[in-house]
Design an enzyme around this catalytic site. Structure first.
Site, PDB file in Angstrom:
ATOM      1  N   VAL A 105       0.833  -1.204   0.000  1.00 22.33           N
ATOM      2  CA  VAL A 105       0.000   0.000   0.000  1.00 22.33           C
ATOM      3  C   VAL A 105       0.869   1.256   0.000  1.00 22.33           C
ATOM      4  CG1 VAL A 105      -1.745   1.329   1.271  1.00 22.33           C
ATOM      5  CG2 VAL A 105      -1.928  -1.161   1.132  1.00 22.33           C
ATOM      6  N   CYS A 106       1.971   1.216   0.722  1.00 24.56           N
ATOM      7  CA  CYS A 106       2.820   2.403   0.879  1.00 24.56           C
ATOM      8  C   CYS A 106       3.283   3.013  -0.447  1.00 24.56           C
ATOM      9  CB  CYS A 106       4.015   2.078   1.768  1.00 24.56           C
ATOM     10  SG  CYS A 106       3.547   1.642   3.463  1.00 24.56           S
ATOM     11  N   PRO A 107       3.766   2.214  -1.421  1.00 27.18           N
ATOM     12  CA  PRO A 107       4.207   2.850  -2.663  1.00 27.18           C
ATOM     13  C   PRO A 107       3.075   3.522  -3.425  1.00 27.18           C
ATOM     14  CG  PRO A 107       4.271   0.455  -2.866  1.00 27.18           C
ATOM     15  CD  PRO A 107       4.069   0.776  -1.418  1.00 27.18           C
ATOM     16  N   LEU A 166       2.938   6.960  -1.843  1.00 33.51           N
ATOM     17  CA  LEU A 166       4.084   7.812  -2.177  1.00 33.51           C
ATOM     18  C   LEU A 166       4.032   8.269  -3.631  1.00 33.51           C
ATOM     19  CD1 LEU A 166       5.082   6.520   0.567  1.00 33.51           C
ATOM     20  CD2 LEU A 166       7.372   6.898  -0.292  1.00 33.51           C
TER      21      LEU A 166
END
Length: 210
Positions: A50-52, A55
């Site tokens: 999920v993080c990328p 970002l």
């Protein structure tokens, strides 16, 4: 931890990666005081799923934030070396190559702790050993900080829940509209909409016409 809204954003100095690959020491949000608004957001871990998406989503809208004189800064509890490595990976491989805004390395976990986003805490067990009560990574916290260094908006999501970058832009617009016009923003306000006078008469006029 209680809300930081209306309070000075906690001060820190830490390692970071800027401009997509330059490692620096003693990075601080103080450089923006008196100059820019700041969107400071935490994410759990490098090299995840999920993080990328978050970002890259902030990078895609970076010019819109910059057009509002607003800096975007990310932070996780990974090291700056880990950030750097992830920044070298292509997007199609799960990397974040192309992200150019600063990514802070909160390796001591004190930044996340002071901002109230740390998932977990330290405790002592019955044998007197220091233990962690959670994963000790950051929740998906986001803070909108004004030019005076005061937190004006705060959002903290649990680990599985990605954020809406468009909503973050809307909050920047709302804060700047209030600062420039002295009018408050009603529910679902968007840039270009009318505000409300911050008095009982203005509130009454708004509801009578809607």
């Amino acid at each position: 931890m209680s809300s930081l809204v209306g309070k000075k954003a906690p001060i820190f100095r830490s390692g970071a990666v800027i401009k997509g690959g330059e490692m620096v020491q003693d990075f601080s949000l103080d450089q923006f005081l008196g100059k820019k608004h700041v969107v400071f957001f935490f994410y759990p871990k490098d090299f995840t799923f999920v993080c990328p998406t978050e970002l890259h989503a902030f990078q895609e809208k970076l010019k819109e934030f910059e057009s509002r004189n607003c800096a975007v800064v990310a932070c996780s509890t990974d090291t700056e070396e880990s950030h750097w490595g992830w920044l070298q990976m292509e997007k199609k491989a799960g990397g974040i190559k192309g992200v150019t805004y600063p990514i802070v390395a909160d390796t001591t976990k004190t930044i996340a702790l002071n901002y109230g986003t740390l998932s977990g805490d330290y405790d002592v067990n019955e044998d007197g050993d220091l233990i962690a009560t959670g994963p000790m990574i950051a929740f998906r916290g986001l803070f909108l900080i004004d030019k005076e260094g005061v937190v004006r908006h705060q959002l903290i999501n649990d680990l599985p829940l990605g954020r809406n970058v468009e909503e973050t832009l809307r909050m920047v617009d709302a804060l700047q509209f209030f600062e420039e016009n002295g009018e408050v923003c009603p529910a679902n306000w968007t840039k270009g909409s009318e505000g409300m006078k911050a008095d009982h008469k203005g509130v009454a006029e708004y509801f009578s016409s809607n």
